[in-house]
Design a protein around this motif. Structure first.
Motif, mmCIF file in Angstrom:
data_model
loop_
_atom_site.group_PDB
_atom_site.id
_atom_site.type_symbol
_atom_site.label_atom_id
_atom_site.label_comp_id
_atom_site.label_asym_id
_atom_site.label_seq_id
_atom_site.Cartn_x
_atom_site.Cartn_y
_atom_site.Cartn_z
ATOM 1 N N SER A 168 -14.689 -53.029 -9.733
ATOM 2 C CA SER A 168 -13.689 -51.973 -9.606
ATOM 3 C C SER A 168 -14.301 -50.693 -9.027
ATOM 4 N N LEU A 169 -15.640 -50.644 -8.940
ATOM 5 C CA LEU A 169 -16.273 -49.544 -8.209
ATOM 6 C C LEU A 169 -15.956 -49.644 -6.723
ATOM 7 N N GLY A 170 -15.769 -50.885 -6.264
ATOM 8 C CA GLY A 170 -15.430 -51.076 -4.852
ATOM 9 C C GLY A 170 -13.927 -51.140 -4.641
ATOM 10 N N VAL A 171 -13.321 -52.182 -5.184
ATOM 11 C CA VAL A 171 -11.863 -52.303 -5.103
ATOM 12 C C VAL A 171 -11.329 -51.914 -6.471
ATOM 13 N N MET A 172 -10.608 -50.785 -6.516
ATOM 14 C CA MET A 172 -10.338 -50.180 -7.812
ATOM 15 C C MET A 172 -9.483 -51.024 -8.748
ATOM 16 N N GLY A 173 -8.708 -51.951 -8.194
ATOM 17 C CA GLY A 173 -7.824 -52.731 -9.047
ATOM 18 C C GLY A 173 -8.497 -53.922 -9.727
ATOM 19 N N MET A 174 -9.756 -54.251 -9.327
ATOM 20 C CA MET A 174 -10.370 -55.503 -9.762
ATOM 21 C C MET A 174 -10.419 -55.661 -11.281
ATOM 22 N N GLY A 175 -10.811 -54.594 -11.961
ATOM 23 C CA GLY A 175 -10.920 -54.670 -13.410
ATOM 24 C C GLY A 175 -9.613 -55.075 -14.060
ATOM 25 N N GLN A 182 -3.563 -57.717 -15.530
ATOM 26 C CA GLN A 182 -2.674 -56.551 -15.369
ATOM 27 C C GLN A 182 -2.444 -56.349 -13.877
ATOM 28 N N ILE A 183 -1.676 -57.291 -13.306
ATOM 29 C CA ILE A 183 -1.563 -57.342 -11.845
ATOM 30 C C ILE A 183 -0.908 -56.076 -11.286
ATOM 31 N N ALA A 184 0.228 -55.685 -11.863
ATOM 32 C CA ALA A 184 0.992 -54.558 -11.314
ATOM 33 C C ALA A 184 0.137 -53.293 -11.306
ATOM 34 N N LYS A 185 -0.550 -53.057 -12.409
ATOM 35 C CA LYS A 185 -1.393 -51.873 -12.501
ATOM 36 C C LYS A 185 -2.504 -51.927 -11.452
ATOM 37 N N GLY A 186 -3.115 -53.109 -11.316
ATOM 38 C CA GLY A 186 -4.183 -53.287 -10.347
ATOM 39 C C GLY A 186 -3.721 -53.005 -8.930
ATOM 40 N N VAL A 187 -2.566 -53.554 -8.569
ATOM 41 C CA VAL A 187 -2.036 -53.342 -7.214
ATOM 42 C C VAL A 187 -1.799 -51.860 -6.981
ATOM 43 N N LEU A 188 -1.200 -51.207 -7.963
ATOM 44 C CA LEU A 188 -0.868 -49.789 -7.854
ATOM 45 C C LEU A 188 -2.121 -48.961 -7.589
ATOM 46 N N VAL A 189 -3.135 -49.208 -8.410
ATOM 47 C CA VAL A 189 -4.381 -48.442 -8.294
ATOM 48 C C VAL A 189 -5.034 -48.678 -6.943
ATOM 49 N N THR A 190 -5.038 -49.939 -6.491
ATOM 50 C CA THR A 190 -5.660 -50.246 -5.203
ATOM 51 C C THR A 190 -4.910 -49.580 -4.063
ATOM 52 N N LEU A 191 -3.599 -49.542 -4.163
ATOM 53 C CA LEU A 191 -2.805 -48.889 -3.119
ATOM 54 C C LEU A 191 -3.163 -47.408 -3.028
ATOM 55 N N VAL A 192 -3.286 -46.757 -4.196
ATOM 56 C CA VAL A 192 -3.676 -45.342 -4.200
ATOM 57 C C VAL A 192 -5.014 -45.173 -3.497
ATOM 58 N N GLN A 193 -5.941 -46.086 -3.801
ATOM 59 C CA GLN A 193 -7.259 -46.001 -3.195
ATOM 60 C C GLN A 193 -7.178 -46.118 -1.670
ATOM 61 N N LEU A 194 -6.406 -47.088 -1.197
ATOM 62 C CA LEU A 194 -6.267 -47.278 0.246
ATOM 63 C C LEU A 194 -5.659 -46.040 0.897
ATOM 64 N N ALA A 195 -4.611 -45.514 0.266
ATOM 65 C CA ALA A 195 -3.942 -44.335 0.820
ATOM 66 C C ALA A 195 -4.921 -43.182 0.928
ATOM 67 N N TYR A 196 -5.740 -43.009 -0.117
ATOM 68 C CA TYR A 196 -6.681 -41.897 -0.070
ATOM 69 C C TYR A 196 -7.702 -42.091 1.040
ATOM 70 N N LEU A 197 -8.222 -43.323 1.176
ATOM 71 C CA LEU A 197 -9.235 -43.569 2.207
ATOM 72 C C LEU A 197 -8.676 -43.261 3.590
ATOM 73 N N LEU A 198 -7.443 -43.674 3.814
ATOM 74 C CA LEU A 198 -6.785 -43.420 5.095
ATOM 75 C C LEU A 198 -6.705 -41.917 5.346
ATOM 76 N N CYS A 199 -6.261 -41.188 4.315
ATOM 77 C CA CYS A 199 -6.119 -39.745 4.419
ATOM 78 C C CYS A 199 -7.474 -39.091 4.640
ATOM 79 N N PHE A 200 -8.493 -39.638 4.014
ATOM 80 C CA PHE A 200 -9.831 -39.069 4.144
ATOM 81 C C PHE A 200 -10.331 -39.166 5.584
ATOM 82 N N ILE A 201 -10.103 -40.354 6.175
ATOM 83 C CA ILE A 201 -10.599 -40.558 7.534
ATOM 84 C C ILE A 201 -9.807 -39.729 8.542
ATOM 85 N N LEU A 202 -8.490 -39.725 8.403
ATOM 86 C CA LEU A 202 -7.659 -39.084 9.423
ATOM 87 C C LEU A 202 -7.574 -37.575 9.257
#
Lengths: 486, 300
Positions: free
Chosen positions: A38-45, A51-71
């Motif tokens: 979960s240090l890499g893909v935040m939803g893994m834990g 806890q699939i729904a929670k995992g997906v949600l957290v990973t989506l937030v992570q992806l959104a942030y990375l995108l925002c960080f780069i752009l």
């Protein structure tokens, strides 16, 4: 956080701070592969514990942030240390294509704002990131100890139960960040730049200058007028804030008690009469009052007819050959008038609040005091005032601070009317009746001197924070709020 | 604590036995005092009221009451808009902004107050302290930074931007409501909890009805904010187009030094008209002020 351990009672802040990182280290060291992943893909834990729904949600937030960080973050943070280097140029007509060309340029202000926003986002994301790893570890512990692992539905239910405060506080917090924290950070940053009318983006760039503005205020060449004006304005600001808060607070309580006291019929009607005065928006009443007391206004005519003008001349309150009383044009008259007019503006509000608070007054205490034969005066000082102070204490401090920043009353009564005779004040755009905020406002609006305004703002900020924290913690000591919750 | 159910809503009336004669004299004195005070408070309002009907457009130095009465000022406000004076439009703008601000701000304030007054969680004291510090910052100064921030996201000269500016930071204004909630006996919440209510239910079913007077206060003050604010509006709606303005900026611009001679009574009419929604709202909700909160509803 999520792991439950007995609390140690050392220096609280220190322990809490150290603990934050110790917990994080423990989670990584003792966590299984899923927690580490979960240090890499935040939803893994969470995926591991179904806890699939929670995992997906957290990973989506992570992806959104990375995108925002780069752009968004990287391009702005790259220029943050210089606030831009490419000077603006007027659009030119390309001689070959005959099209208007605008060369790309740096806007120092946008770089500053976006840079600060990026840093803030990064900070929030890191908090979220650490919290996420700890959560994953906590869930792992629960699963291994055979404890119940919450389903997504149960997690959601908790948001209305034990964790309801998270639900309640999250949206207002976002608002406060946008409207209070970011502007605050931006202004603190500006105090360390040379942003003034000679460095106005987009036309010109501005850049960091370190503590130059602060040394200018306290010892540099500007100090003669700025230091002088600052002292005067600060003294009046504090005097005004104290007098305005005190008079309105006491006045409001007395008026509320008077209206509610026995022998007064129709309390509702009286209350309404006073509230009519505040039903008219302040800027209407204040401009009206300012015209009412104008040098050539109706009240001066009345004073002249009734001989009050001559009386004031006799008492030496007015110049011998004056044809009017300078209610809002002489520095002493204006100061007194401002406070009186503020009483007129403020008491109805305080009366309403005091009425509401007095409704909740501890009736059993009043009852027993009356049975013990205490007189009204004693009841007022020994029961009602302490009660109001506990309930209204924090609000009293906010009132004080609000009066330090009472823009409306001062600005609407004196702008365009009051002209200072003091050359020192005039040079730094201040007036005798200015509060720090109206002065700052004028500095920015009339002089576009953003850097000095920010410096002064920071100094005021520090003074009031220290003052508030001392008085607030004293009032709140011993958790007296619970005394009346019973 | 147990037996206040019979108390009327009139707060802390202190009753004494006997001496009805003395009491009557005291009552008369108090009423006279109140009357004088009320006069002081109402004279400017009266001036506003009568000048609004004055046929003389400027400000009279010699007459408090107008020489000739007319309704022309109102007629001019609503039916004869010119390039500067577009009162109907301003009124509509302000109403929309105030309504949305009022809704958002009241909800924010109640949410924050409940969680800080009635719930206990780690970091609560920290949040209270932190919000106190934030509230210290000179408003007018941060106003300018707010303007730049709104400009960088393209919300200046927009009414959505105004609502955001007025309501986004309103969560910080929780102190008065929290102070009120602190006085509501915790026993009432405990009782609901024992009956199996979660925090959401306690908030909506128990606390909100108990806090009616202070909710009214919050609603009124958040609604009043946009009506009376003009500095924010002046900063944010700076396009110079009269149709974007709120009543505040419109009226302020009407009374520019060069225009005061022809606009003063129209200004009074305008000021009078915007007070009406506020007065109506107050009339509807005034009764809530007077209702005691815990009196009569606690079962001990």
């Amino acid at each position: 956080m999520a792991t439950e351990k007995p609390k140690q009672k050392k220096s609280f802040a220190q322990t809490a701070f150290a603990r934050y990182f110790i917990d994080f280290g423990e989670a990584i060291a003792k966590g299984d592969w899923a927690v580490k992943a979960s240090l890499g893909v935040m939803g893994m834990g969470f995926f591991k514990r179904k806890q699939i729904a929670k995992g997906v949600l957290v990973t989506l937030v992570q992806l959104a942030y990375l995108l925002c960080f780069i752009l968004f973050s990287i391009p702005n943070l790259a220029k943050f240390s210089t606030l831009g280097t490419v000077q603006y140029q007027d659009p030119k007509i390309n001689p070959l294509t005959f099209e208007v060309e605008q060369f790309p340029y740096d806007n120092s202000f946008l770089i500053l704002i976006y840079g600060i926003a990026s840093l803030f986002l990064l900070f929030v994301f890191l908090l979220f990131y650490v919290h996420n790893v700890k959560q994953a570890y906590a869930v792992m512990c629960d699963a291994q100890n055979g404890k119940h692992v919450n389903s997504f539905k149960e997690d959601l239910q908790q948001m209305l139960g034990k964790k309801f405060h998270v639900t309640l506080l999250s949206i207002p917090t976002v608002g406060v960040v946008l409207m209070n924290i970011l502007p605050l950070l931006v202004l603190i940053a500006i105090a360390f730049t040379n942003y003034d009318k000679n460095h106005m983006p987009p036309g010109t760039l501005f850049t960091w200058v370190g503590f130059e503005n602060f040394t200018d205020l306290f010892g540099g060449k500007l100090s003669l007028t700025f230091g002088y004006a600052f002292k005067k304005v600060l003294a009046w600001t504090l005097t005004w804030a104290f007098l305005a808060t005190f008079t309105c607070f006491i006045g409001g309580i007395l008026l509320a008690l008077l209206i509610n006291s026995e022998g007064v019929k129709l309390p509702k009607m009286w209350r309404t009469l006073f509230v009519i005065a505040i039903a008219v928006p302040q800027f209407v009443t204040l401009i009206l009052v300012r015209n009412f007391f104008a040098d050539q206004g109706i009240f001066n005519q009345i004073c002249q007819n009734l001989g009050i003008l001559d009386l004031c001349k006799g008492l030496g309150l007015v110049n011998k050959n004056a044809t009017f009383i300078p209610f809002l044009t002489d520095k002493n008259w204006t100061k007194v008038m401002i406070i009186l007019i503020n009483i007129w503006v403020g008491i109805p509000y305080q009366m309403l609040i005091a009425t509401g608070v007095l409704m909740n007054a501890p009736k059993d205490q009043l009852e027993s005091a009356r049975i013990d034969g205490a007189n009204k005066w004693k009841i007022f000082w020994k029961i009602i005032i302490p009660y109001i102070l506990v309930v209204q204490g924090p609000a009293l401090i906010t009132d004080f601070v609000r009066n330090i920043n009472n823009f409306n009353v001062i600005y609407l009564l004196t702008q365009d009317v009051y002209i200072t005779q003091d050359a020192g004040l005039y040079k730094s755009n201040a007036k005798e009746v200015d509060l720090l905020v109206t002065w700052l406002f004028r500095l920015t609006q009339e002089e576009q001197n953003y850097k000095m305004a920010s410096v002064i703002g920071i100094i005021v900020f520090v003074i009031s924070v220290v003052f508030t924290l001392i008085s607030y913690s004293r009032l709140m000591k011993g958790g007296r709020e619970e005394d009346y919750q019973i | 604590m147990m037996d206040q159910m019979e108390k009327s809503g009139d707060g802390i009336r202190i009753q004494k036995m006997g001496m009805s004669q003395k009491r009557r004299i005291g009552g008369v004195c108090k009423t006279v005092l109140l009357f004088i005070l009320a006069c002081i408070w109402l004279i400017p309002i009266l001036w506003l009221l009568v000048t609004a009907f004055s046929a003389y457009p400027g400000m009279s130095r010699t007459r408090f009451f107008p020489e000739k009465w007319t309704l022309d000022n109102f007629n001019r406000l609503f039916f004869h808009p010119d390039s500067i004076l577009q009162y109907g439009r301003w009124f509509f703008n302000t109403l929309v902004i105030a309504l949305f601000t009022c809704i958002v701000s009241s909800i924010f304030v109640l949410m924050v107050s409940y969680s800080l007054s009635c719930m206990r969680f780690p970091g609560r004291q920290g949040i209270i302290r932190f919000s106190m510090i934030l509230g210290m910052f000179p408003g007018a100064l941060s106003m300018i930074a707010v303007y730049f921030i709104m400009k960088s996201i393209g919300l200046t000269n927009s009414h959505i931007g105004m609502v955001v500016v007025y309501s986004a930071g309103s969560g910080l204004g929780y102190l008065i409501v929290k102070g009120f909630m602190d006085t509501v006996p915790a026993s009432m919440r405990e009782a609901a909890k024992i009956e199996g209510a979660n925090e959401f239910k306690i908030f909506t079913r128990v606390m909100l009805p108990l806090c009616r007077p202070i909710i009214v206060y919050t609603v009124i003050s958040t609604f009043l904010g946009p009506w009376s604010d003009f500095m924010f509006a002046r900063l944010m709606l700076n396009s110079g187009l009269s149709k974007d303005w709120t009543v505040a900026i419109g009226l302020y611009n009407m009374l520019d030094k060069s225009l005061i001679g022809q606009n003063f009574s129209a200004f009074c009419a305008g000021g009078l008209v915007i007070s009406i929604p506020i007065a109506i709202l107050f009339a509807i909700m005034q009764k809530y002020y007077v209702e005691g909160v815990t009196s009569g509803s606690t079962k001990g």
